[in-house]
Enzyme design. Structure first.
Site, PDB file in Angstrom:
ATOM      1  NE  ARG A  11      -3.634  -2.076   2.660  1.00  0.00           N
ATOM      2  CZ  ARG A  11      -4.495  -2.244   3.651  1.00  0.00           C
ATOM      3  NH1 ARG A  11      -4.514  -1.373   4.668  1.00  0.00           N
ATOM      4  NH2 ARG A  11      -5.325  -3.252   3.660  1.00  0.00           N
ATOM      5  CG  ASP A  33       2.306   6.241   2.658  1.00  0.00           C
ATOM      6  OD1 ASP A  33       1.251   5.632   2.897  1.00  0.00           O
ATOM      7  OD2 ASP A  33       3.243   6.348   3.474  1.00  0.00           O
ATOM      8  CE1 TYR A  59       8.367   0.235  -0.932  1.00  0.00           C
ATOM      9  CE2 TYR A  59       9.146  -1.667   0.308  1.00  0.00           C
ATOM     10  CZ  TYR A  59       8.100  -0.887  -0.161  1.00  0.00           C
ATOM     11  OH  TYR A  59       6.808  -1.219   0.133  1.00  0.00           O
ATOM     12  NE  ARG A  83       7.717   8.918   3.504  1.00  0.00           N
ATOM     13  CZ  ARG A  83       6.519   9.494   3.578  1.00  0.00           C
ATOM     14  NH1 ARG A  83       5.420   8.814   3.221  1.00  0.00           N
ATOM     15  NH2 ARG A  83       6.402  10.725   4.000  1.00  0.00           N
TER      16      ARG A  83
END
Lengths: 255, 255
Positions: free
Chosen positions: B55, B57, B115, B207
């Site tokens: 999911r 952002d 990522y 993050r």
């Protein structure tokens, strides 16, 4: 009063080009010139007219646009790029500032300008089109032969009448221009870049040259036909106008 | 009924993230899931639910998101990526399609995800901030030491409780995750990239790791302190959450 010269970079995606203009409803459109004038006004505390070297169209980018304005304010050159950029939207920045002569005209005094035109090719399927950075490149479904394109590009070098490569009613007395540099190079398997420099360009000239070279690259126009297209002095002899987003004003040179 | 698995790439800039959701006025927001469901509906001629592996952002990008849907339609796999992409907005594309087992869950069955997090550093002046491609990178005014950052990144490798690197109330029973790969490399003089892979990530985990490594890179946190931050199991021990636009879901691996 001092006259200031600025080097300006912008992402043209969300601008209606360089030049100040009004929309159909009379409201001013979002243009780079308007944004710069507003930023200068906030730094110089007075209304100024910002002139540019090249009236780039909507969607066209710049790394090295040159602009100038006159102000009664004594602005600190070293801090000016950051001071202006911090008052500009996120898609424009001022990268350099210098003093210019009182009468400096960024467009009239330009000796040469350099543009790049970026193309992603072989995007036959929708899923092959560029995604990241799609704002900064044109794309075509066809596979392009960069060697043939470069051969055709060489035929444009030198002093020619570029009527075939300008939009009709381009508004200039003479269509004679000198192209100093014109080459196409492959940049990876599916990208190519046209690099072109000259003493001046007619309206849409780089985009029509790019559109014509794309026709050469896909085999629809033979490279040697470019000389005939030049000689025809007829816009209909050349290829279509390639889209704005592939084009970037890289630099402007002065004496 | 066949279940289809898709690989999806998107520019997250103009999306409210992956997951379907409504805005304060009750209207559906522009999300990747909603866009995909609309495209599948037009190809399969029926309403489907599209599930995603991650999911992401608002503002987060993906090169290798994995999605799945079940449809009674027999869709030609070879043509499916292009058929869906041509019905998607310009900022999403489907790059691959395959058949999956009837019960395939892209999120529950993911064995690992990778990522990247991109940073432009040393942007002390507004005029040094990224312009072209600014949507795909974070920036910081500070000069970063990529070697120190990489040293700190190595301390996160392995199986740990990542409570310190997750948003409070992350909603998972356990904060224990295994990080298989975690490295920072310089990419030119003013860019660096964090590459991280693991068996799963908590909410905002990449993050917060990026934000903490930026603190390391600018010298505010010593590399060896990362072990203490992990041991604290306290979100306040880590650095700030780095902005969304630097993050990209690169790939998802299955058994």
């Amino acid at each position: 009063m001092p006259r200031y010269r600025l080097t300006v970079a912008y992402d043209g995606t969300e601008f209606h080009g360089w030049q100040r203009q009004r929309g159909p409803d009379g409201a001013p459109l979002r243009t780079v010139q308007l944004a710069l004038q507003a930023a200068v006004r906030r730094v110089a505390h007075e209304e100024v007219e910002v002139a540019g070297a090249s009236r780039t169209d909507a969607g066209v980018h710049a790394r090295g646009q040159v602009a100038a304005f006159t102000s009664s304010a004594e602005l600190p050159l070293g801090r000016l790029p950051a001071a202006l950029t911090s008052r500009l939207p996120h898609d424009v920045k001022v990268t350099a500032a210098a003093l210019a002569s009182d009468s400096f005209s960024p467009s009239a005094e330009a000796l040469a300008k350099g543009y790049s035109y970026r193309i992603v090719h072989g995007c036959r399927l929708a899923s092959q089109r560029p995604l990241f950075g799609r704002q900064y490149t044109a794309w075509t479904p066809y596979r392009l032969d960069a060697v043939a394109m470069n051969l055709a590009a060489r035929a444009l070098l030198g002093r020619h009448d570029f009527t075939s490569f300008a939009r009709l009613h381009h508004g200039r007395e003479s269509a004679v221009r000198t192209v100093h540099e014109c080459m196409v190079r492959a940049a990876g398997r599916r990208r190519c870049v046209l690099e072109i420099a000259g003493d001046g360009f007619l309206y849409n000239m780089v985009r029509i040259i790019a559109g014509t070279l794309i026709e050469v690259g896909r085999g629809k126009i033979e490279p040697r036909r470019v000389e005939e297209i030049l000689a025809a002095r007829d816009r209909n002899a050349a290829g279509p106008t390639a889209p704005a987003q592939g084009l970037c004003l890289e630099w402007v040179r002065y004496g």
